[in-house]
Design an enzyme around this catalytic site. Structure first.
Site, PDB file in Angstrom:
ATOM      1  N   CYS A  41       5.015  -5.697  15.105  1.00 26.62           N
ATOM      2  CA  CYS A  41       4.723  -4.890  14.366  1.00 26.62           C
ATOM      3  C   CYS A  41       3.321  -4.865  14.099  1.00 26.62           C
ATOM      4  O   CYS A  41       1.921  -4.373  14.747  1.00 26.62           O
ATOM      5  CB  CYS A  41       5.023  -5.142  13.286  1.00 26.62           C
ATOM      6  SG  CYS A  41       7.251  -5.017  12.828  1.00 26.62           S
ATOM      7  N   GLU A  76       2.465  -8.787  14.444  1.00 30.37           N
ATOM      8  CA  GLU A  76       2.367  -9.895  14.869  1.00 30.37           C
ATOM      9  C   GLU A  76       1.125 -10.508  16.732  1.00 30.37           C
ATOM     10  O   GLU A  76       1.535  -9.820  17.402  1.00 30.37           O
ATOM     11  CB  GLU A  76       3.440 -10.461  15.392  1.00 30.37           C
ATOM     12  CG  GLU A  76       4.564 -10.553  14.342  1.00 30.37           C
ATOM     13  CD  GLU A  76       5.019  -9.297  14.414  1.00 30.37           C
ATOM     14  OE1 GLU A  76       4.689  -8.048  14.291  1.00 30.37           O
ATOM     15  OE2 GLU A  76       6.798  -9.794  13.929  1.00 30.37           O
TER      16      GLU A  76
END
Length: 797
Positions: A439, A441
């Site tokens: 997402c 990270e």
């Protein structure tokens, strides 16, 4: 897109998601035959047999070839992590509400009679269930007295235990620049230098032997595609397609064995590598990373692309994107509720800076955006790294892609994330070269996989504090006895009780993680991914033995921080400062879910300030909640000594986690989904997008090293012309100046989404941004659709 690309895209869209058991069949066979051998050896032999015997195909008109499964959009079965739950799901797999997958009767029978029985009792999830103490089980499982089908959604790594965890950016560059033959030579040389009479060397020798096995088999897999292309060419009557098949054969004969020279060779080598990783490792977020950087020389220096260089390269790139969208994951129904839409999180990064700090934008950066603009498909996830000197041309190209309403791209704050990476101890040059995975990270070059991770339902910590450790849904006392709330005569006493409960929840999650990490080391091995990960070959250790250069994590996400902060602020104002109601009376009203007290709910909901409106006091309360959770997380380390990272990335878990929580002092009723990630409560950010972004920026997000996710919804009228696009670009730059980590936009109206609900067949191509990924709106469960619809829609920028 041209006719070829359009045709393949249509075929992909019409394919039905299904299950493929070939990998499961081969792994079961090999593990049954070679039980006495070390785990990494068995897995290497299984990969060898797969690469040498798995069915392969070259679809009509393809130029980039290869897939883990014959059918498009088919999910592999990984019995080593899935056998514990899969048997109970087989009957309804094709008809379940959440992300159904077709399964043939023959394959189901083989799974039930042969494959699952071999692995049952030996999966990570089953081991953890039998090892955990009752106190910890009460936090992980809804029904801890029997082997679970359902997570509690209080603390969770249930979804990670039952499907495996990927979360890495493979080192594609080493295959492009060196090739598999060179890596094989390194493994052979390293093994030859080890004394086999020294017991300290045996594990290394076993690792190098596994590396040699998988590298030879990997090259053989490419040769099989070359052989197939030649066979098809011999039967092909069309001269143009015959020439294409001969070129495919030439390329597959060369790469990945040898270094790549042309753009086509590099793309094919990349795809073979990605494909092999997807067969080797169960899990999500296996991401391309800084694609426009390591692919740049092959694009810029390829004379074979000819006078139509851009057009030819764009076609190849679009065909690669379609390959990403062929891939699927098999997950359980509870996990689908957490990650609705079967996201893959294959995050392809564009832009950013070079290690020396200069802008990294190049011609391929623009081509990557154009390819997604043409295709408008789910995968890969396109991400734009934005910094102070990002060319306006690139940012506007990205904004035009956003305007299409696909949810692509995602925007990241380059300077903030670079600073966050230095907090891990990286040099500034290493920090600048981060990749975005999953997402939001960030991952360092040379970083291994996170063996586990998890989620914490933060509002439950407040619920436990207000009920002396009792979880209202079950009536069980699972938390710590922090005292009768009637004795909390100051807000500080309530805050301290909340903090104690949150610390205890985080502690139980890390108890689970400690057992899970040990289980991963014992039960999982990824020889291929280990071979290409920096330092594994040099150290003679696999990823599961700590061979990677860096081993940060696990990553823990804190869900419901907005709801918790708004609730604590409401208590502080209404109970302790204005004294409009006692804490005891408020708790009674919450236990009744505001029944008979709608006036009080409306007051709490609409008359008490809410996060998201650039109001310092409530914004800082949300910040304090998030940072308190993050401080608790960072006290822990993984099995290799790396520090845990906190973040706020709920995906669609805010729905499932909200279902188990009672009414909150914010005015939220029992069972209602939480505010999305770091977003304000839906409809509560009434001062416009700039105010909302400023609120987010106050959270001191640089410390949340696993990242934070921010969805915004924009009415398409806002960006209908160039002036609107520039306002949107300015909004993004302003957000990053205010220290927001990430922004992604749905450029679609609620009316359009409602119409798509009513007539899904007419909106089958409608893409939306769900969380850190896009999905087809018509394919999402209605709960997720409703959650997207209710997000605040901004009509002015």
């Amino acid at each position: 897109m041209n006719e070829r690309v359009s045709k393949i895209r249509q075929q992909l869209q019409e394919s039905i998601p299904s299950v493929d058991i070939v990998r499961a069949r081969v792994y079961t066979k090999v593990h049954r035959e070679w039980r006495a051998l070390p785990l990494i050896t068995r897995n290497a032999l299984a990969l060898k047999e797969l690469f040498e015997t798995m069915p392969i195909t070259i679809h009509e008109d393809e130029l980039i070839v290869g897939a883990p499964t014959v059918e498009r959009r088919a999910a592999q079965v990984f019995p080593e992590v899935q056998a514990g739950w899969l048997a109970d799901e087989l009957e309804g797999l094709g008809t379940r509400e959440w992300d159904p997958l077709a399964l043939t009767p023959e394959d189901r029978r083989e799974l039930e009679e042969t494959i699952i029985p071999f692995w049952q009792g030996h999966t990570i999830n089953e081991r953890i269930f039998h090892q955990l103490g009752d106190d910890t089980k009460n936090f992980l499982y809804m029904n801890p007295d029997e082997y679970p089908r359902k997570p509690s959604c209080l603390v969770d790594n249930f979804s990670l235990l039952e499907k495996g965890i990927g979360t890495t950016v493979p080192n594609y560059k080493v295959m492009l620049e060196k090739g598999a033959k060179a890596l094989l030579a390194e493994a052979v040389e390293a093994r030859s230098k080890l004394d086999p009479t020294d017991t300290e060397n045996i594990d290394k020798i076993v690792f190098y032997e596994a590396a040699e096995t998988v590298l030879k088999a990997f090259m053989r897999l490419a040769e099989r595609y070359a052989d197939l292309a030649l066979a098809l060419a011999a039967e092909e009557e069309r001269s143009g397609r015959r020439a294409e098949l001969l070129e495919i054969a030439r390329i597959c004969r060369k790469v990945p064995a040898e270094p790549s020279d042309s753009f086509h060779e590099a793309l094919q080598s990349f795809w073979f590598t990605h494909m092999a990783v997807r067969i080797d490792l169960s899990g999500h977020s296996l991401s391309p990373g800084r694609f426009d950087q390591y692919m740049r020389p092959y694009y810029e220096n390829d004379a074979s692309l000819g006078e139509t260089k851009k057009e030819h390269a764009l076609e190849l790139l679009e065909l690669l994107y379609l390959k990403f969208s062929e891939l699927m994951l098999l997950v359980s129904t509870p996990t689908s509720r957490h990650y609705a839409g079967v996201p893959q999180w294959q995050n392809l990064n564009v832009g950013g800076v070079k290690p020396d700090g200069t802008d990294a934008t190049n011609d391929l950066s623009y081509l990557c955006i154009e390819a997604m603009s043409d295709l408008a498909i789910v995968q890969p996830d396109i991400s734009i790294r934005v910094h102070e000197h990002t060319p306006e041309k690139l940012l506007l190209a990205a904004c035009r892609l956003s305007r299409q309403g696909t949810g692509h791209p995602k925007y990241y704050n380059d300077e903030l994330i670079t600073l966050s990476m230095t907090l891990r101890g990286l040099s500034i040059e290493e920090a600048r070269n981060f990749s975005i995975m999953g997402c939001v990270e960030p991952r360092a070059y040379g970083e291994g996989i996170h063996l586990t991770g998890g989620h914490v339902n933060v509002p439950i910590a407040l619920e436990l504090a207000l009920n002396n450790g009792v979880f209202l849904l079950t009536g069980k006392k699972i938390g710590i006895e922090t005292g009768d709330p009637a004795t909390f005569d100051t807000f500080d006493k309530l805050w301290n009780a909340f903090k104690i409960q949150l610390d205890n929840m985080v502690n139980h999650l890390f108890i689970i993680d400690a057992y899970a990490e040990r289980a991963y080391v014992d039960l999982i091995s990824t020889p291929f991914l280990s071979v290409i990960t920096p330092d594994c070959l040099g150290r003679g250790r696999s990823l599961q033995q700590g061979g990677a250069r860096y081993n940060f994590g696990p990553a823990v996400n804190l869900f419901g921080c907005t709801d918790t902060g708004d609730s604590l602020y409401a208590i502080k104002k209404v109970v302790y400062e204005k004294k409009e109601i006692s804490l005891t009376e408020l708790i009674k009203i919450l236990r009744k879910n505001f029944e008979g007290h709608e006036d009080i709910r409306q007051y709490l909901l609409n008359k008490v300030d809410k996060y998201g409106n650039d109001i310092d006091e409530v914004d800082y309360m949300v910040r304090d909640v998030a940072q308190t959770g993050n401080d608790a997380v960072m006290r822990y380390r993984n099995i290799f000594g790396g520090q845990a990272d906190g973040g706020i990335i709920p995906v669609t878990s805010g729905i499932a986690f909200g279902l188990v929580a009672g009414a909150l002092p914010s005015g939220r009723k029992s069972g209602v989904a939480y505010a999305d990630s770091v977003s304000p409560m839906p409809g509560m950010d009434v001062n416009g997008p700039t105010a909302a972004l400023r609120s987010v920026g106050k959270m001191d997000l640089v410390k949340l090293k696993n990242g934070t996710l921010l969805n915004i919804k924009i009415n398409p009228s806002c960006v209908k012309d160039e002036a609107g696009l520039r306002k949107f670009a300015d909004l993004i730059r302003g957000a990053f100046n205010d220290k927001v980590w990430h922004v992604q936009a749905n450029c679609v109206t609620a009316d359009t989404l409602r119409a798509a609900q009513e007539k899904p067949a007419e909106y089958k191509d409608l893409l939306v941004r769900v969380a850190g990924y896009s999905a087809y709106f018509a394919n999402l469960h209605k709960e997720v659709q409703e959650d997207i619809i209710k997000r605040t829609e901004f009509s002015e920028l």
